[in-house]
Design a protein around this motif. Structure first.
Motif, mmCIF file in Angstrom:
data_model
loop_
_atom_site.group_PDB
_atom_site.id
_atom_site.type_symbol
_atom_site.label_atom_id
_atom_site.label_comp_id
_atom_site.label_asym_id
_atom_site.label_seq_id
_atom_site.Cartn_x
_atom_site.Cartn_y
_atom_site.Cartn_z
ATOM 1 N N LEU A 42 -5.499 -7.838 104.956
ATOM 2 C CA LEU A 42 -5.761 -6.503 105.476
ATOM 3 C C LEU A 42 -5.885 -5.486 104.344
ATOM 4 O O LEU A 42 -6.745 -4.597 104.383
ATOM 5 C CB LEU A 42 -4.651 -6.084 106.434
ATOM 6 C CG LEU A 42 -4.439 -6.977 107.660
ATOM 7 C CD1 LEU A 42 -3.286 -6.453 108.494
ATOM 8 C CD2 LEU A 42 -5.705 -7.059 108.502
ATOM 9 N N THR A 43 -5.037 -5.626 103.334
ATOM 10 C CA THR A 43 -5.106 -4.729 102.176
ATOM 11 C C THR A 43 -6.438 -4.885 101.458
ATOM 12 O O THR A 43 -7.072 -3.885 101.069
ATOM 13 C CB THR A 43 -3.944 -5.024 101.216
ATOM 14 O OG1 THR A 43 -2.702 -4.848 101.907
ATOM 15 C CG2 THR A 43 -3.984 -4.096 100.015
ATOM 16 N N ARG A 44 -6.883 -6.131 101.306
ATOM 17 C CA ARG A 44 -8.173 -6.394 100.660
ATOM 18 C C ARG A 44 -9.316 -5.811 101.486
ATOM 19 O O ARG A 44 -10.229 -5.165 100.942
ATOM 20 C CB ARG A 44 -8.349 -7.906 100.489
ATOM 21 C CG ARG A 44 -9.732 -8.332 100.015
ATOM 22 C CD ARG A 44 -9.771 -9.825 99.670
ATOM 23 N NE ARG A 44 -9.357 -10.669 100.770
ATOM 24 C CZ ARG A 44 -10.176 -11.112 101.736
ATOM 25 N NH1 ARG A 44 -11.461 -10.761 101.718
ATOM 26 N NH2 ARG A 44 -9.730 -11.889 102.694
ATOM 27 N N ALA A 45 -9.278 -6.023 102.795
ATOM 28 C CA ALA A 45 -10.332 -5.491 103.665
ATOM 29 C C ALA A 45 -10.373 -3.970 103.601
ATOM 30 O O ALA A 45 -11.460 -3.366 103.549
ATOM 31 C CB ALA A 45 -10.098 -5.958 105.095
ATOM 32 N N ARG A 46 -9.209 -3.365 103.610
ATOM 33 C CA ARG A 46 -9.155 -1.903 103.555
ATOM 34 C C ARG A 46 -9.771 -1.387 102.256
ATOM 35 O O ARG A 46 -10.523 -0.400 102.267
ATOM 36 C CB ARG A 46 -7.707 -1.428 103.677
ATOM 37 C CG ARG A 46 -7.528 0.088 103.646
ATOM 38 C CD ARG A 46 -6.095 0.474 104.004
ATOM 39 N NE ARG A 46 -5.939 1.924 104.024
ATOM 40 C CZ ARG A 46 -5.480 2.636 102.999
ATOM 41 N NH1 ARG A 46 -5.084 2.028 101.885
ATOM 42 N NH2 ARG A 46 -5.389 3.955 103.086
ATOM 43 N N GLN A 47 -9.487 -2.054 101.148
ATOM 44 C CA GLN A 47 -10.036 -1.614 99.873
ATOM 45 C C GLN A 47 -11.549 -1.791 99.833
ATOM 46 O O GLN A 47 -12.279 -0.922 99.322
ATOM 47 C CB GLN A 47 -9.392 -2.383 98.719
ATOM 48 C CG GLN A 47 -9.735 -1.817 97.346
ATOM 49 C CD GLN A 47 -9.308 -0.366 97.201
ATOM 50 O OE1 GLN A 47 -8.140 -0.031 97.417
ATOM 51 N NE2 GLN A 47 -10.248 0.517 96.837
ATOM 52 N N ILE A 48 -12.038 -2.895 100.371
ATOM 53 C CA ILE A 48 -13.484 -3.122 100.417
ATOM 54 C C ILE A 48 -14.172 -2.006 101.213
ATOM 55 O O ILE A 48 -15.205 -1.471 100.803
ATOM 56 C CB ILE A 48 -13.792 -4.509 101.031
ATOM 57 C CG1 ILE A 48 -13.417 -5.623 100.050
ATOM 58 C CG2 ILE A 48 -15.263 -4.617 101.435
ATOM 59 C CD1 ILE A 48 -13.499 -7.024 100.628
ATOM 60 N N ALA A 49 -13.593 -1.660 102.364
ATOM 61 C CA ALA A 49 -14.196 -0.626 103.192
ATOM 62 C C ALA A 49 -14.148 0.745 102.511
ATOM 63 O O ALA A 49 -15.104 1.528 102.587
ATOM 64 C CB ALA A 49 -13.496 -0.577 104.547
ATOM 65 N N ARG A 50 -13.045 1.038 101.854
ATOM 66 C CA ARG A 50 -12.942 2.313 101.137
ATOM 67 C C ARG A 50 -13.920 2.369 99.974
ATOM 68 O O ARG A 50 -14.546 3.399 99.713
ATOM 69 C CB ARG A 50 -11.512 2.531 100.670
ATOM 70 C CG ARG A 50 -10.556 2.907 101.814
ATOM 71 C CD ARG A 50 -9.102 2.794 101.400
ATOM 72 N NE ARG A 50 -8.744 3.686 100.301
ATOM 73 C CZ ARG A 50 -8.354 4.948 100.447
ATOM 74 N NH1 ARG A 50 -8.271 5.477 101.657
ATOM 75 N NH2 ARG A 50 -8.038 5.685 99.398
ATOM 76 N N ASP A 51 -14.068 1.251 99.284
ATOM 77 C CA ASP A 51 -15.032 1.183 98.176
ATOM 78 C C ASP A 51 -16.466 1.367 98.677
ATOM 79 O O ASP A 51 -17.333 1.846 97.934
ATOM 80 C CB ASP A 51 -14.916 -0.148 97.444
ATOM 81 C CG ASP A 51 -13.634 -0.251 96.607
ATOM 82 O OD1 ASP A 51 -12.982 0.791 96.374
ATOM 83 O OD2 ASP A 51 -13.281 -1.379 96.212
ATOM 84 N N ALA A 52 -16.702 0.991 99.946
ATOM 85 C CA ALA A 52 -18.040 1.156 100.534
ATOM 86 C C ALA A 52 -18.297 2.595 100.956
ATOM 87 O O ALA A 52 -19.405 2.924 101.397
ATOM 88 C CB ALA A 52 -18.200 0.219 101.726
ATOM 89 N N GLY A 53 -17.282 3.448 100.866
ATOM 90 C CA GLY A 53 -17.463 4.859 101.171
ATOM 91 C C GLY A 53 -16.822 5.334 102.459
ATOM 92 O O GLY A 53 -16.918 6.524 102.786
ATOM 93 N N LEU A 54 -16.163 4.441 103.201
ATOM 94 C CA LEU A 54 -15.520 4.860 104.440
ATOM 95 C C LEU A 54 -14.264 5.659 104.121
ATOM 96 O O LEU A 54 -13.454 5.265 103.281
ATOM 97 C CB LEU A 54 -15.191 3.647 105.309
ATOM 98 C CG LEU A 54 -16.397 2.813 105.743
ATOM 99 C CD1 LEU A 54 -15.966 1.721 106.715
ATOM 100 C CD2 LEU A 54 -17.477 3.689 106.389
ATOM 101 N N GLN A 55 -14.090 6.780 104.799
ATOM 102 C CA GLN A 55 -13.021 7.720 104.447
ATOM 103 C C GLN A 55 -11.695 7.434 105.145
ATOM 104 O O GLN A 55 -10.641 7.817 104.635
ATOM 105 C CB GLN A 55 -13.477 9.144 104.799
ATOM 106 C CG GLN A 55 -14.694 9.601 104.004
ATOM 107 C CD GLN A 55 -15.252 10.915 104.521
ATOM 108 O OE1 GLN A 55 -14.937 11.353 105.622
ATOM 109 N NE2 GLN A 55 -16.111 11.549 103.724
ATOM 110 N N PHE A 56 -11.763 6.763 106.298
ATOM 111 C CA PHE A 56 -10.544 6.547 107.080
ATOM 112 C C PHE A 56 -10.463 5.080 107.483
ATOM 113 O O PHE A 56 -11.115 4.656 108.453
ATOM 114 C CB PHE A 56 -10.529 7.450 108.313
ATOM 115 C CG PHE A 56 -10.730 8.904 107.987
ATOM 116 C CD1 PHE A 56 -9.700 9.650 107.420
ATOM 117 C CD2 PHE A 56 -11.946 9.524 108.223
ATOM 118 C CE1 PHE A 56 -9.880 10.994 107.099
ATOM 119 C CE2 PHE A 56 -12.137 10.861 107.922
ATOM 120 C CZ PHE A 56 -11.098 11.600 107.351
ATOM 121 N N VAL A 57 -9.692 4.311 106.736
ATOM 122 C CA VAL A 57 -9.569 2.870 106.983
ATOM 123 C C VAL A 57 -8.093 2.548 107.167
ATOM 124 O O VAL A 57 -7.262 2.902 106.322
ATOM 125 C CB VAL A 57 -10.166 2.039 105.836
ATOM 126 C CG1 VAL A 57 -10.195 0.559 106.232
ATOM 127 C CG2 VAL A 57 -11.560 2.519 105.470
#
Length: 358
Positions: A272-287
């Motif tokens: 989950l931590t890895r997924a959250r970082q990937i999504a944040r790196d993609a530009g999503l502001q609220f993960v």
């Protein structure tokens, strides 16, 4: 009250069968037959919804459990479901309800007006259609939403978004907020493990985001070895960013072995931590992360200055700093969502089963 109710969104075929037009399955039925969802049945020359006015049970929950992190944080929601589902997820976490036959599980009867009145009596800010997918009882959900709006109560749909365009317009026009379960991000995953298709779900997400006033959040249950690869998470996150926008909240939730996938291990917190970082790196502001104890993954931060605005421990709000105007107090940046001017509610993490007549 009788559970059989005239169904909408169907038409007769030249060969005498009736086709249900509610969802992409387009079930075709002879007299007496039920659709894949089990709750929509042909009765003579018409279709009926067999679960109208009946529930598998009611419970008062925190709104964060739906999960919704940007919709009236800290408030309580009256949650309920019926029976059946129009997906066939092998990993269903509510299979005792979604896979149940209606007569097996529907113990509570309630009119739309009774549900709205109960929400007011119990102090709930919202009513949530959850546990099984409200798309299959759309007529009932829409009527409840109308009764709720008359009393100032919000309505929330927790759904897989597997619905045809015409009913989709009416269904989401009635909803104040929704969390859509995006099961994975490949057609193979949907066909193999959910017995459905991805494309209609993506169309629903785009429709909600760009053509309704319904507040939208998304949840993906991460299943080890099935939909948690870096490549798939990158694709999912980029699609959300490009098609829905960076401000749409995305929740990654932990799987636990259940139903027909008990041979798959629980999702490690590190996934989950890895997924959250990937999504944040993609530009999503609220993960966000769910079904795990993760303070960072439960915290809402300012999209500009990164200040912590809502700190949570599971469903308990520890600190709430969003201003009455819905902005960050440090840099005055607007925070996307639906926030009460009076601040967060105080329901906390408790779960309270209730009977409507008591």
């Amino acid at each position: 009250m009788s559970a059989a109710h005239p169904a909408r969104w169907w038409h007769p075929l030249p060969d005498g069968r009736l086709q249900c037009d509610l969802c992409p399955r387009e079930c075709t039925l002879q007299d007496g037959q039920r659709g894949f969802c089990f709750v929509r049945q042909r009765d003579g020359d018409a279709l009926v919804l067999t679960t109208y006015g009946r529930s598998s049970g009611f419970c008062v929950d925190p709104i964060e459990k739906k999960p919704l992190s940007h919709f009236h944080p800290g408030t309580s929601v009256l949650s309920f479901g019926t029976a059946g589902c129009n997906l066939g997820c092998r990993f269903c976490q509510n299979h005792d309800i979604s896979k149940a036959r209606d007569q097996d599980t529907l113990a509570d009867a309630a009119t739309p007006e009774a549900i709205a009145a109960a929400a007011v009596r119990l102090g709930c800010a919202s009513v949530a259609f959850t546990y099984n997918d409200p798309v299959i009882f759309a007529e009932y959900a829409i009527d409840i939403a109308a009764a709720c709006r008359e009393r100032g109560v919000h309505t929330v749909a927790v759904t897989a978004g597997y619905i045809h365009p015409e009913p989709r317009r009416e269904f989401f026009a009635a909803m104040d907020a929704t969390n859509v379960d995006l099961k994975g991000f490949s057609e193979q995953f949907y066909r193999k493990l959910a017995f459905a298709e991805l494309a209609p779900v993506l169309a629903t997400l785009e429709y909600i985001r760009h053509h309704t006033n319904t507040w939208l959040e998304i949840t993906t249950l991460l299943i080890p070895g099935q939909n948690d690869s870096d490549a798939e998470l990158h694709q999912l996150s980029r699609w959300v960013f490009e098609h829905l926008g960076p401000e749409v909240p995305l929740h990654f939730s932990a799987f636990h072995p259940d139903f027909k996938m008990q041979d798959i291990p629980a999702t490690p917190p590190a996934t989950l931590t890895r997924a959250r970082q990937i999504a944040r790196d993609a530009g999503l502001q609220f993960v966000y992360t769910g079904n795990v104890h993760d303070l960072a993954g439960a915290t809402t931060t300012c999209p500009k200055c990164q200040a912590a605005l809502v700190r949570r421990d599971w469903y308990q709000i520890l600190d709430y700093r969003i201003t009455p105007a819905g902005t960050c107090p440090d840099c005055n940046t607007a925070v996307p969502g639906r926030f009460r001017p009076e601040g967060a509610g105080s329901w906390g993490r408790k779960r309270l089963p209730v009977r409507l007549g008591r």
